[in-house]
Design a protein around this motif. Sequence first.
Motif, PDB file in Angstrom:
ATOM      1  N   GLN A 253     -23.968 -55.603  -3.428  1.00 44.19           N
ATOM      2  CA  GLN A 253     -22.650 -55.396  -2.823  1.00 44.19           C
ATOM      3  C   GLN A 253     -22.076 -56.697  -2.272  1.00 44.19           C
ATOM      4  O   GLN A 253     -20.895 -56.988  -2.464  1.00 44.19           O
ATOM      5  CB  GLN A 253     -22.744 -54.342  -1.710  1.00 44.19           C
ATOM      6  CG  GLN A 253     -23.085 -52.958  -2.213  1.00 44.19           C
ATOM      7  CD  GLN A 253     -23.166 -51.941  -1.098  1.00 44.19           C
ATOM      8  OE1 GLN A 253     -24.225 -51.372  -0.845  1.00 44.19           O
ATOM      9  NE2 GLN A 253     -22.062 -51.694  -0.428  1.00 44.19           N
ATOM     10  N   MET A 288     -31.454 -53.082 -11.713  1.00 47.08           N
ATOM     11  CA  MET A 288     -30.341 -52.349 -11.134  1.00 47.08           C
ATOM     12  C   MET A 288     -30.678 -50.885 -10.851  1.00 47.08           C
ATOM     13  O   MET A 288     -30.311 -50.355  -9.803  1.00 47.08           O
ATOM     14  CB  MET A 288     -29.124 -52.443 -12.054  1.00 47.08           C
ATOM     15  CG  MET A 288     -27.889 -51.734 -11.541  1.00 47.08           C
ATOM     16  SD  MET A 288     -27.215 -52.515 -10.050  1.00 47.08           S
ATOM     17  CE  MET A 288     -26.484 -54.001 -10.762  1.00 47.08           C
ATOM     18  N   GLN A 289     -31.367 -50.219 -11.776  1.00 49.35           N
ATOM     19  CA  GLN A 289     -31.662 -48.798 -11.597  1.00 49.35           C
ATOM     20  C   GLN A 289     -32.505 -48.557 -10.351  1.00 49.35           C
ATOM     21  O   GLN A 289     -32.228 -47.651  -9.556  1.00 49.35           O
ATOM     22  CB  GLN A 289     -32.377 -48.242 -12.839  1.00 49.35           C
ATOM     23  CG  GLN A 289     -32.565 -46.731 -12.830  1.00 49.35           C
ATOM     24  CD  GLN A 289     -31.240 -45.975 -12.823  1.00 49.35           C
ATOM     25  OE1 GLN A 289     -30.254 -46.441 -13.396  1.00 49.35           O
ATOM     26  NE2 GLN A 289     -31.210 -44.831 -12.175  1.00 49.35           N
ATOM     27  N   ASN A 291     -32.655 -50.484  -7.791  1.00 50.32           N
ATOM     28  CA  ASN A 291     -31.810 -50.837  -6.660  1.00 50.32           C
ATOM     29  C   ASN A 291     -30.924 -49.660  -6.262  1.00 50.32           C
ATOM     30  O   ASN A 291     -30.851 -49.278  -5.082  1.00 50.32           O
ATOM     31  CB  ASN A 291     -30.952 -52.048  -7.026  1.00 50.32           C
ATOM     32  CG  ASN A 291     -30.500 -52.850  -5.828  1.00 50.32           C
ATOM     33  OD1 ASN A 291     -30.271 -52.299  -4.764  1.00 50.32           O
ATOM     34  ND2 ASN A 291     -30.384 -54.152  -6.014  1.00 50.32           N
ATOM     35  N   ILE A 292     -30.254 -49.059  -7.226  1.00 48.43           N
ATOM     36  CA  ILE A 292     -29.355 -47.938  -6.961  1.00 48.43           C
ATOM     37  C   ILE A 292     -30.121 -46.735  -6.416  1.00 48.43           C
ATOM     38  O   ILE A 292     -29.688 -46.081  -5.462  1.00 48.43           O
ATOM     39  CB  ILE A 292     -28.576 -47.566  -8.237  1.00 48.43           C
ATOM     40  CG1 ILE A 292     -27.611 -48.700  -8.611  1.00 48.43           C
ATOM     41  CG2 ILE A 292     -27.810 -46.259  -8.049  1.00 48.43           C
ATOM     42  CD1 ILE A 292     -26.940 -48.511  -9.954  1.00 48.43           C
ATOM     43  N   GLU A 293     -31.277 -46.453  -7.000  1.00 48.97           N
ATOM     44  CA  GLU A 293     -32.065 -45.300  -6.560  1.00 48.97           C
ATOM     45  C   GLU A 293     -32.553 -45.446  -5.119  1.00 48.97           C
ATOM     46  O   GLU A 293     -32.750 -44.452  -4.421  1.00 48.97           O
ATOM     47  CB  GLU A 293     -33.255 -45.102  -7.500  1.00 48.97           C
ATOM     48  CG  GLU A 293     -32.862 -44.598  -8.885  1.00 48.97           C
ATOM     49  CD  GLU A 293     -34.042 -44.524  -9.843  1.00 48.97           C
ATOM     50  OE1 GLU A 293     -35.142 -44.985  -9.466  1.00 48.97           O
ATOM     51  OE2 GLU A 293     -33.850 -44.013 -10.968  1.00 48.97           O
ATOM     52  N   TYR A 295     -30.936 -46.299  -2.597  1.00 48.90           N
ATOM     53  CA  TYR A 295     -29.928 -45.860  -1.635  1.00 48.90           C
ATOM     54  C   TYR A 295     -30.109 -44.392  -1.235  1.00 48.90           C
ATOM     55  O   TYR A 295     -29.579 -43.957  -0.221  1.00 48.90           O
ATOM     56  CB  TYR A 295     -28.529 -46.060  -2.216  1.00 48.90           C
ATOM     57  CG  TYR A 295     -28.019 -47.488  -2.146  1.00 48.90           C
ATOM     58  CD1 TYR A 295     -26.984 -47.840  -1.289  1.00 48.90           C
ATOM     59  CD2 TYR A 295     -28.565 -48.491  -2.945  1.00 48.90           C
ATOM     60  CE1 TYR A 295     -26.510 -49.143  -1.228  1.00 48.90           C
ATOM     61  CE2 TYR A 295     -28.099 -49.794  -2.891  1.00 48.90           C
ATOM     62  CZ  TYR A 295     -27.075 -50.114  -2.035  1.00 48.90           C
ATOM     63  OH  TYR A 295     -26.606 -51.409  -1.964  1.00 48.90           O
TER      64      TYR A 295
END
Length: 319
Positions: A253, A288-289, A291-293, A295
């Motif tokens: 971000q 990325m996957q 990282n997103i998970e 959250y």
Amino acid sequence: MNLKIRFLLVSALILFACYVNAQNLNGNVDTLTVQVSDLALHSVLSTPDEENTPVALIIPGSGPTDLNGNQSQMNNNSLKYLSEALVKNKIATLRFDKRGVAKSAYSTLKEDSLTIEIYANDVVAIIEYLQAHGYENIYVIGHSEGSLIGLIALQDINVSGFISVGGAGNSADVILKKQLEPKLPKTYFESVVQIIDSLKNGHLVKNVPAQLGALFRPSVQPYLISWFKYNPVSLIRNLKTRALVVQGSKDIQIDTNEGQLLAGEREQVDYVEIENMNHIFKTIEGGMQENIESYTDPSLEVNERFIEAIVNFINTENP
């Protein structure tokens, strides 16, 4: 005394002692409200058993983020785990639900009346509350947008130190363009730039394309105008206290360039970059996957080097 009864009493005493020790290990947690200008903010004060410890006021990031770092569809406990780690290191913390969020929600809230200055004034009121209750060694930790809110607040009140975590160096209009450009078709992005530039100049935008209505709805535009006008670098230069800027290398971000820009070359601002830490303080070894998970994964603890950086900064005496 009946042997069975005696056994039950002894067992109960042992369980109670274990409970007390567990409470002591995790510090003392008190739910309270802090009265600000027009409402009481739901807050949690967590303190170690030791007396006269520093206290860190933790400011949540943007959106409906509560005092634990969570939103309705995003449960990760980032701020809760940060607080617990600091308390274990003999640093008290105060977390709070921002006005309009979670237990600080109120029925008379009007979105079009909110500005970033109102959030900053709430922070000033909380600092004054801590001062009135005997805390002399106060630190402000601002996460993401909370970094900017903290910087605005500290233009008007002094504390022992400021810590920015995942905070931007550029103004919010620049950040928003940077975040949206790779996600939008070129035509939409050109419309976004026009809207952002108009708001940056203090002008409301009447005709917002339907596809962009959620982001630039009329009721949120006054807040965006107030948000866009602040330059974090100018604000941090004006601080009368030392500061620490912490940035994670896996932050998707706010990138590391923003943290480096915010820290700049001011002598009283330290910069620490945490390898493999993302925007919510979690360690990301993959891509990325993962990282997103993270959250929406409250089982992940916060990065240990991140905690060490904050603890070391707070425990270092002012020069």
